[in-house]
Scaffold this motif. Structure first.
Motif, PDB file in Angstrom:
ATOM      1  N   ILE A   1      74.795  33.726  56.489  1.00 41.92           N
ATOM      2  CA  ILE A   1      73.518  34.445  56.431  1.00 41.92           C
ATOM      3  C   ILE A   1      72.416  33.600  57.057  1.00 41.92           C
ATOM      4  O   ILE A   1      71.613  34.083  57.866  1.00 41.92           O
ATOM      5  CB  ILE A   1      73.164  34.795  54.967  1.00 41.92           C
ATOM      6  CG1 ILE A   1      74.123  35.862  54.439  1.00 41.92           C
ATOM      7  CG2 ILE A   1      71.722  35.261  54.840  1.00 41.92           C
ATOM      8  CD1 ILE A   1      73.966  36.177  52.966  1.00 41.92           C
TER       9      ILE A   1
ATOM     10  N   VAL B   1      83.023  30.830  63.288  1.00 38.64           N
ATOM     11  CA  VAL B   1      82.408  32.109  63.635  1.00 38.64           C
ATOM     12  C   VAL B   1      81.576  31.960  64.905  1.00 38.64           C
ATOM     13  O   VAL B   1      81.579  32.823  65.787  1.00 38.64           O
ATOM     14  CB  VAL B   1      81.521  32.614  62.467  1.00 38.64           C
ATOM     15  CG1 VAL B   1      80.670  33.797  62.893  1.00 38.64           C
ATOM     16  CG2 VAL B   1      82.385  32.979  61.276  1.00 38.64           C
TER      17      VAL B   1
ATOM     18  N   VAL C   1      73.157  38.974  45.540  1.00 39.79           N
ATOM     19  CA  VAL C   1      73.782  37.761  46.087  1.00 39.79           C
ATOM     20  C   VAL C   1      73.657  36.612  45.096  1.00 39.79           C
ATOM     21  O   VAL C   1      74.631  35.907  44.808  1.00 39.79           O
ATOM     22  CB  VAL C   1      73.126  37.390  47.439  1.00 39.79           C
ATOM     23  CG1 VAL C   1      73.591  36.023  47.911  1.00 39.79           C
ATOM     24  CG2 VAL C   1      73.422  38.441  48.493  1.00 39.79           C
TER      25      VAL C   1
ATOM     26  N   LEU D   1      76.874  34.879  43.328  1.00 36.24           N
ATOM     27  CA  LEU D   1      77.240  33.505  43.679  1.00 36.24           C
ATOM     28  C   LEU D   1      77.309  32.628  42.436  1.00 36.24           C
ATOM     29  O   LEU D   1      78.237  31.855  42.257  1.00 36.24           O
ATOM     30  CB  LEU D   1      76.234  32.914  44.670  1.00 36.24           C
ATOM     31  CG  LEU D   1      76.379  33.375  46.113  1.00 36.24           C
ATOM     32  CD1 LEU D   1      75.278  32.781  46.972  1.00 36.24           C
ATOM     33  CD2 LEU D   1      77.737  32.981  46.678  1.00 36.24           C
TER      34      LEU D   1
ATOM     35  N   PRO E   1      87.821  33.381  55.728  1.00 34.61           N
ATOM     36  CA  PRO E   1      86.493  33.986  55.883  1.00 34.61           C
ATOM     37  C   PRO E   1      86.011  34.025  57.331  1.00 34.61           C
ATOM     38  O   PRO E   1      85.321  34.957  57.726  1.00 34.61           O
ATOM     39  CB  PRO E   1      85.582  33.110  55.025  1.00 34.61           C
ATOM     40  CG  PRO E   1      86.341  31.870  54.737  1.00 34.61           C
ATOM     41  CD  PRO E   1      87.786  32.201  54.837  1.00 34.61           C
ATOM     42  N   ALA E   2      86.373  33.005  58.144  1.00 35.66           N
ATOM     43  CA  ALA E   2      85.854  32.969  59.519  1.00 35.66           C
ATOM     44  C   ALA E   2      86.328  34.191  60.295  1.00 35.66           C
ATOM     45  O   ALA E   2      85.532  34.877  60.944  1.00 35.66           O
ATOM     46  CB  ALA E   2      86.286  31.689  60.219  1.00 35.66           C
TER      47      ALA E   2
ATOM     48  N   ILE F   1      84.627  37.371  59.165  1.00 34.93           N
ATOM     49  CA  ILE F   1      83.265  37.536  59.693  1.00 34.93           C
ATOM     50  C   ILE F   1      83.311  37.944  61.165  1.00 34.93           C
ATOM     51  O   ILE F   1      82.608  38.868  61.595  1.00 34.93           O
ATOM     52  CB  ILE F   1      82.463  36.224  59.546  1.00 34.93           C
ATOM     53  CG1 ILE F   1      82.335  35.815  58.077  1.00 34.93           C
ATOM     54  CG2 ILE F   1      81.085  36.365  60.189  1.00 34.93           C
ATOM     55  CD1 ILE F   1      81.455  36.690  57.259  1.00 34.93           C
TER      56      ILE F   1
ATOM     57  N   VAL G   1      81.739  41.394  62.643  1.00 31.15           N
ATOM     58  CA  VAL G   1      80.695  41.435  63.669  1.00 31.15           C
ATOM     59  C   VAL G   1      81.172  42.292  64.843  1.00 31.15           C
ATOM     60  O   VAL G   1      80.411  43.112  65.380  1.00 31.15           O
ATOM     61  CB  VAL G   1      80.330  40.011  64.137  1.00 31.15           C
ATOM     62  CG1 VAL G   1      79.426  40.062  65.351  1.00 31.15           C
ATOM     63  CG2 VAL G   1      79.647  39.246  63.013  1.00 31.15           C
TER      64      VAL G   1
ATOM     65  N   ILE H   1      66.069  38.729  56.393  1.00 30.96           N
ATOM     66  CA  ILE H   1      67.323  38.131  55.915  1.00 30.96           C
ATOM     67  C   ILE H   1      67.039  36.788  55.249  1.00 30.96           C
ATOM     68  O   ILE H   1      67.578  36.464  54.191  1.00 30.96           O
ATOM     69  CB  ILE H   1      68.317  37.978  57.085  1.00 30.96           C
ATOM     70  CG1 ILE H   1      68.775  39.354  57.565  1.00 30.96           C
ATOM     71  CG2 ILE H   1      69.506  37.129  56.678  1.00 30.96           C
ATOM     72  CD1 ILE H   1      69.572  39.315  58.856  1.00 30.96           C
ATOM     73  N   ARG H   2      66.171  36.018  55.874  1.00 31.24           N
ATOM     74  CA  ARG H   2      65.844  34.716  55.288  1.00 31.24           C
ATOM     75  C   ARG H   2      65.166  34.890  53.921  1.00 31.24           C
ATOM     76  O   ARG H   2      65.393  34.109  53.006  1.00 31.24           O
ATOM     77  CB  ARG H   2      64.946  33.926  56.236  1.00 31.24           C
ATOM     78  CG  ARG H   2      64.520  32.593  55.634  1.00 31.24           C
ATOM     79  CD  ARG H   2      63.834  31.703  56.632  1.00 31.24           C
ATOM     80  NE  ARG H   2      64.720  31.296  57.690  1.00 31.24           N
ATOM     81  CZ  ARG H   2      64.446  31.397  58.977  1.00 31.24           C
ATOM     82  NH1 ARG H   2      63.308  31.906  59.367  1.00 31.24           N
ATOM     83  NH2 ARG H   2      65.302  30.985  59.865  1.00 31.24           N
TER      84      ARG H   2
ATOM     85  N   LEU I   1      73.777  46.344  61.756  1.00 28.53           N
ATOM     86  CA  LEU I   1      73.637  45.752  60.419  1.00 28.53           C
ATOM     87  C   LEU I   1      74.147  46.696  59.325  1.00 28.53           C
ATOM     88  O   LEU I   1      74.870  46.281  58.420  1.00 28.53           O
ATOM     89  CB  LEU I   1      72.169  45.385  60.168  1.00 28.53           C
ATOM     90  CG  LEU I   1      71.578  44.326  61.107  1.00 28.53           C
ATOM     91  CD1 LEU I   1      70.079  44.178  60.874  1.00 28.53           C
ATOM     92  CD2 LEU I   1      72.260  42.982  60.921  1.00 28.53           C
TER      93      LEU I   1
ATOM     94  N   VAL J   1      83.379  36.955  50.924  1.00 27.68           N
ATOM     95  CA  VAL J   1      82.386  36.307  51.789  1.00 27.68           C
ATOM     96  C   VAL J   1      81.768  37.334  52.728  1.00 27.68           C
ATOM     97  O   VAL J   1      80.541  37.431  52.867  1.00 27.68           O
ATOM     98  CB  VAL J   1      83.017  35.151  52.587  1.00 27.68           C
ATOM     99  CG1 VAL J   1      82.043  34.631  53.642  1.00 27.68           C
ATOM    100  CG2 VAL J   1      83.435  34.029  51.655  1.00 27.68           C
TER     101      VAL J   1
ATOM    102  N   THR K   1      79.385  39.640  50.930  1.00 29.88           N
ATOM    103  CA  THR K   1      78.104  38.997  50.602  1.00 29.88           C
ATOM    104  C   THR K   1      77.221  38.884  51.843  1.00 29.88           C
ATOM    105  O   THR K   1      76.014  39.116  51.781  1.00 29.88           O
ATOM    106  CB  THR K   1      78.354  37.601  50.017  1.00 29.88           C
ATOM    107  OG1 THR K   1      79.316  37.714  48.971  1.00 29.88           O
ATOM    108  CG2 THR K   1      77.084  36.997  49.474  1.00 29.88           C
ATOM    109  N   VAL K   2      77.833  38.525  52.982  1.00 29.43           N
ATOM    110  CA  VAL K   2      77.057  38.436  54.222  1.00 29.43           C
ATOM    111  C   VAL K   2      76.472  39.804  54.563  1.00 29.43           C
ATOM    112  O   VAL K   2      75.318  39.933  54.990  1.00 29.43           O
ATOM    113  CB  VAL K   2      77.951  37.927  55.375  1.00 29.43           C
ATOM    114  CG1 VAL K   2      77.253  38.093  56.714  1.00 29.43           C
ATOM    115  CG2 VAL K   2      78.330  36.471  55.144  1.00 29.43           C
TER     116      VAL K   2
ATOM    117  N   PRO L   1      72.608  41.575  52.677  1.00 31.11           N
ATOM    118  CA  PRO L   1      71.247  41.636  53.219  1.00 31.11           C
ATOM    119  C   PRO L   1      71.180  42.383  54.550  1.00 31.11           C
ATOM    120  O   PRO L   1      70.121  42.885  54.913  1.00 31.11           O
ATOM    121  CB  PRO L   1      70.857  40.162  53.400  1.00 31.11           C
ATOM    122  CG  PRO L   1      72.132  39.419  53.439  1.00 31.11           C
ATOM    123  CD  PRO L   1      73.102  40.189  52.599  1.00 31.11           C
ATOM    124  N   PHE L   2      72.315  42.442  55.268  1.00 33.44           N
ATOM    125  CA  PHE L   2      72.313  43.201  56.524  1.00 33.44           C
ATOM    126  C   PHE L   2      72.070  44.680  56.238  1.00 33.44           C
ATOM    127  O   PHE L   2      71.174  45.299  56.794  1.00 33.44           O
ATOM    128  CB  PHE L   2      73.667  43.062  57.239  1.00 33.44           C
ATOM    129  CG  PHE L   2      73.914  41.737  57.879  1.00 33.44           C
ATOM    130  CD1 PHE L   2      73.111  40.637  57.617  1.00 33.44           C
ATOM    131  CD2 PHE L   2      74.969  41.568  58.778  1.00 33.44           C
ATOM    132  CE1 PHE L   2      73.345  39.419  58.216  1.00 33.44           C
ATOM    133  CE2 PHE L   2      75.209  40.350  59.376  1.00 33.44           C
ATOM    134  CZ  PHE L   2      74.407  39.280  59.096  1.00 33.44           C
TER     135      PHE L   2
END
Lengths: 738, 738
Positions: free
Chosen positions: A405, A706, B212, B216, B400-401, B404, B408, B574-575, B663, B702, B705-706, B709-710
């Motif tokens: 993120i 990634v 999130v 977590l 997870p990689a 993701i 994407v 997102i931040r 997103l 993972v 969770t990513v 927020p998207f």
């Protein structure tokens, strides 16, 4: 003035000097020490793998290019009737043949520079590793000189190619003068981008599939270190550095320099006509100007190579920066000379009584300054000591999800300063150009657009040096791999590790540079497209294209499709990496299972088989995204017309530049966040170091993985896509005119 | 015709009927069984948290809105002199006051619909959980009726608000008739989007930070299940579903319906003038048309609610789909009546002798068909049984990689079919509109643009139903949480789990719908902007804006900044989620540490404190992205002028629509890939199920969770941003005209 004609000779002189100098550097590198037997052994395995891939890849590309040349020639023969030809007298077969030849020459020159550069870089790897056993400075020099061979060949072949075919057409073809020739050589740029697209896609897929695949099956599953000889995928990984980063980026920048030179020459025709009408001396100087500037850039780079030196305890990045600054400063001098001599506007002066050439000189300086700005912007976002990378490293403490993120947030954020810098550079160079008061016979000011072209030319003066720094990256990366693989001395591995870290930064810099030049050039190539359309419209007496109107529903639809294309193309490229990596994982797993001696070093893994599987898979996977990239603008142009396709070009460029920025910088920041943690900079709540082997490090490795296909496959391929859109529309403009 | 005037009464009648029906539904829901004491206990805790957040959030928004109204009024007072006013006689204070009032009414109506809808949805949660102890069908009905209260209130308040202020201005203000009034009420749309921006940002940040953060620290660190009462963050998570998904999306669609109605009315003025000049009966019908269509959409939805019924063993999605199809088919009938009665073109007929109203009816059907297409496209990309979600689940096997990377790639891929569907819809409705032969006195065909407006109106007929389905999502999500939290019977939890899965799909559908309508509407709002600029230019005798020329350097720069803005804004959003989640993690960790009784249920966690911390952090974090979104178009407009800002609007919309698609759909696919694995559909090489607790499942978590927020913060906020750009430029156009 005679001086302006004389200055044109800088083009072949600088081009040939650079080729000779590349030969000198190659010889210097090749005669150096090749290290231990173990080093030579792994190096020759890498060499074989790289040659095998390049041979098959370039055979495929050559077949595609010949087929494309035939199709393009055929289409132009059918479409470019007298009615819609740039040069009506050459309508039909002559123009079709000339375009096809230009396409093939561009494709061949691009392929040659890619192949030779890759060859030298593979040879430089082992010599850098060997030099690292003795001296940091020597290792830097070997790697940088090896890289410079690529840099010089790419830029000089592009310069000589454009100049050669321009001179041939304008001299030997009846009815073609310097005014017509720029329009007839756009095929050269298209050929170069066509090759670049497949070179970058195939190489990019190969390198990252091998990297991701080897890491996942080796580091994650089997628990052995990176570049460990027991991993059957590791040679493919090392081969990938060469075929992806070297050959791919070389083709990318070959195409940039070619396409942007041609675009600037087309805009130069506008100034040529003004100069001719006004009776200024040497009107053709305006057309040759972009090539002369490039020649000076090459000469500046040759001098700068000798400044890459320093002390043993110095940061290697400083040595490279020293050379970069020498190139930049000498380029300013070259630009001053060129604008002063070649931009003679007779009695006409610019705003405030300041001569036009000074305004254009300043526009060129804006371009050089933009290049410097991007070097620092990229460092801020991707180097370990600043806020963005730290932020990602901190987020790794709560696991891979927050690492991802945070990296996405950083990647998205980088578009802001990128876009604003480009906006300022475009606005400033356009404004400076307008002050030159270059008004054509129809009363339109063409100085503004020409100012942006001069800025692009200024920016591209340092291309050879930037490309040398870029190729420095994969060479040192490979040198590190060879040192690790051949279990070299600790001290040598320390040196190659330091160089590898610097190489990561230089690779990131090049991408920032490539993106910035693509954005400046977008405007230039777009204007060239409009010039070409209007040349045709004038010939046929049709209304000129004065505006690309976003409020028109066809333009809006085309713009939407252009922006979509960059996502869809990236999706295909990223998925291709995943698919190819799966093939590698399956094979390495099989070898671990069926060859139990591998783990205790009693059996040698079958590296060649993995290389072969990767090669086949990468080449198969590069076709679909390549075809989508070529077919979409053509389909939109045919369906929606020449104004709409201009909307696709512009908005596709904007979207592509921004998405590439996100992918490149996000990927670079993830990579360096991992390195930041490995260097022991991340602390937990009690002040304990969270280094290798912790959860935080594992999370950072996920982010790094990634980022791999983002920054080394999709991102760089987008650079090529953006310029391909421009060259396709330029070449096929007659097909889109209703 | 008298009939056309009579049909206008449908607007207040349908609006008031919908309000009354919403009251009936609310009463029906509220008098139902509220379950066990434990359920009531947790429900009242959620209620308190939600009310506390909404009170503080809407207080902040109200202050911001009043300040904005004062600033806008002041700017318009200063800028909108006689020279650049839409209605010169009202230049200065009158127009400033009218715009400020419209802004405040829009803001207030948006806030009211958000608050009431959220209130009912919080009350529906526990009643759905209680109903789930008895019957699936009853639970579906409670959740859907609770959701429908929001749906009806949002759409009817928007309809009544636009109609009311339009009628007030055109009736009671001197010099303002139906021709001028649409331009004077754009402030209503701006007010609505202003509130929507902050409502969606604040709620979106809250809901995902809580989700999130709680996951977590609970699931990952402490190893306790989701929604476990020992997790101090879980109430904040449940509160978040209400304030983010309900209140946020409600504000988003309130604003869509308001802004797009006003935009369509502005375009209707063009048709009105033609009708007046040609002497067709009821020229003002063209202006009222969008509101009448919306009225029929409301009536169709009221009928459809009664079709949400079925058997106990039926897939709940089928029950909802049944209602959706009823709404769509009745909307077609309503559209047929409206176009037939209101689009009287006298003796003029369209192409092929077919009356104009039939062409426009078909354009409206294109809009309804687009809405149906998006429902199925979204299902394909985000539901578990198709290729994309399976692909992500398969990729989770290597960690997870690869999960993701694969997600994407899927997210990027979804832009293709989205863009093509929108392109086809725009092209078709524009073409159909052109066939109507609606030519204005200047000889321009305005039918094409009006066709796209009718398509947008057609698409938006089903908004109330779509919004009801959307709110169904958070209600069932909360019901599931309440069942889990209050340790309800296994059978009830099974039912709420099934409803929750359906709710995930309906939430994704709404986002697809919102995006598609935003894209169709973009063209409409953009045309309205040009109409407004040209009204001003005509008044002052300045040259009209006939083209937004991408080849102009200022337009290109503005377009680049528009495309950048969507990335930068998303980065901030997102931040903000990451920052807020960190605050929650720190607090929940502290409670686990300092209150050891929590883990064995002997101590009650301090839920209120986490809610309070989340509230403060989310509200603080929503300000920066909101200010950037509002300030950027204003700054660009002032610096680069009215044509350039149109480029920012168009290209920003294109970029925003595509990034939101990436997103939303990427996030949805990740979510469902996790659910696919949890349902036991993923097998390893030996055919063994890889379910919960495996590495593959951890990898999928993972990704999920990513994606949070998207899909629930940045994506939906982008919908609002896109429409905010349109309403800002519409309202402040005089400020940008040079």
């Amino acid at each position: 003035m005679v001086l302006a004609s004389a200055l044109q000779w800088i083009i072949p002189i600088a081009g040939l000097t650079a080729v000779i100098f590349a030969g000198y550097l190659a010889r210097d590198v090749l005669r150096r020490d090749t290290g231990t037997d173990a080093m030579r052994d792994v190096a020759s395995t890498i060499y074989e793998g790289a040659v095998a891939f390049i041979r098959r890849q370039y055979t495929t590309i050559a077949i595609l290019a010949v087929a494309a040349a035939v199709v393009i020639g055929g289409v132009i023969y059918l479409v470019e009737t007298r009615d819609v030809a740039d040069v009506p007298d050459l309508a039909g077969a002559p123009i079709a043949i000339m375009t096809a030849i230009a396409f093939l020459v561009g494709a061949a020159a691009s392929m040659a520079s890619g192949i030779i550069g890759m060859f030298i870089s593979v040879k430089s790897n082992v010599r850098t590793a060997a030099a690292a056993r003795r001296s940091l400075v020597e290792a830097v020099q070997v790697a940088m000189r090896g890289g410079a061979v690529s840099g010089f060949l790419v830029v000089s072949l592009s310069l000589l190619g454009v100049w050669g075919i321009f001179t041939a057409y304008s001299t030997f073809v009846g009815g073609v003068g310097v005014r017509e020739a720029p329009f007839l050589i756009v095929g050269f740029g298209f050929g170069a981008s066509f090759v670049a697209l497949f070179a970058q896609l195939g190489g990019g897929i190969y390198t990252k599939a091998a990297d991701v695949g080897a890491d996942l099956v080796g580091k994650v599953e089997a628990g052995i270190p990176e570049d460990d000889p027991r991993n059957a995928g590791v040679i493919a990984d090392l081969v990938g550095d060469n075929v992806g980063d070297c050959a791919g980026r070389g083709a990318d920048l070959f195409e940039s320099t070619a396409a942007e030179n041609i675009g600037a020459m087309i805009l130069g025709v506008g100034a040529f006509l003004i100069a001719q009408a006004a009776g200024w001396p040497n009107p053709e100087a305006w057309i040759f100007f972009p090539l002369v500037v490039r020649g000076f850039g090459l000469l500046a780079t040759i001098v700068a190579i000798f400044f890459v030196r320093g002390r043993e305890d110095e940061d290697p990045m400083n040595m490279l920066n020293r050379g970069y600054w020498v190139t930049t400063l000498l380029s300013v001098v070259g630009l001053l000379i060129t604008t002063n001599v070649m931009m003679n506007t007779g009695a006409v002066v610019g705003a405030n009584g300041i001569p036009a050439w000074i305004w254009f000189f300043l526009a060129g300086v804006v371009g050089l300054a933009t290049s410097v700005a991007f070097v620092y912007i990229t460092q801020y976002y991707t180097a370990g000591s600043w806020r963005p990378v730290k932020e990602i490293a901190e987020a790794s403490r709560t696991g891979p999800a927050t690492n991802i993120i945070s990296g996405v947030a950083v990647g998205f954020e980088t578009t802001a300063v990128t876009a604003i810098t480009i906006a300022v550079a475009l606005f400033a160079s356009h404004w400076l150009g307008q002050q030159a008061h270059l008004v054509n016979t129809a009363g339109h000011d063409v100085g503004g657009i020409f100012g942006t072209a001069v800025a692009t030319m200024g920016m591209l003066m340092t291309t050879a040096y930037i490309l040398a720094m870029d190729t420095f990256g994969p060479i040192t990366d490979n040198a590190g791999g060879i040192a690790q693989f051949s279990r070299s001395e600790e001290s040598a591995r320390e040196i190659t590790d330091r160089l590898d870290a610097v190489g990561n930064t230089t690779k990131a810099l090049t991408k920032g540079y490539a993106i910035a030049s693509a954005s400046l050039a977008a405007f230039l190539l777009f204007s060239a497209y409009i010039d070409k359309v209007n040349l045709i419209q004038t010939n046929r007496g049709a209304p000129l294209l004065t505006s690309v109107n976003l409020a028109d529903v066809s333009v809006f639809i085309a713009a939407l499709i252009g922006a979509m294309l960059v996502y869809f193309f990236s999706s295909l490229a990223i998925r291709a990496v995943g698919t190819t990596a799966q093939a590698i994982i399956v094979e390495v797993r099989r070898q671990f299972r069926e060859m139990p001696g591998i783990m205790d070093y009693t059996q040698r893994p079958d590296y060649a088989r993995v290389v072969d599987i990767t090669t086949r898979a990468a080449l198969r996977q590069m076709v679909l995204p390549g075809v989508v990239a070529v077919a979409t603008p053509i389909a939109v142009g045919i369906l929606l017309g020449h104004e709409a396709v201009a909307g696709l070009l512009m908005v596709g460029t904007i979207a592509g530049v921004l998405l590439a920025t996100v992918l490149n910088n996000g990927g670079g920041a993830w990579d360096n966040a991992k390195k930041y943690i490995e260097a022991g900079h991340l602390l937990d709540a009690d002040g304990k170091v969270l280094g290798k082997g912790t959860m935080a490090h594992a999370a950072a490795v996920v982010g790094d993985t990634v980022g791999d296909p983002f920054k080394d496959t999709a991102g760089p391929s987008l650079h090529v896509l953006v310029k391909l859109l421009a060259t396709i529309t330029l070449v096929l403009a007659p097909l889109f005119i209703r």
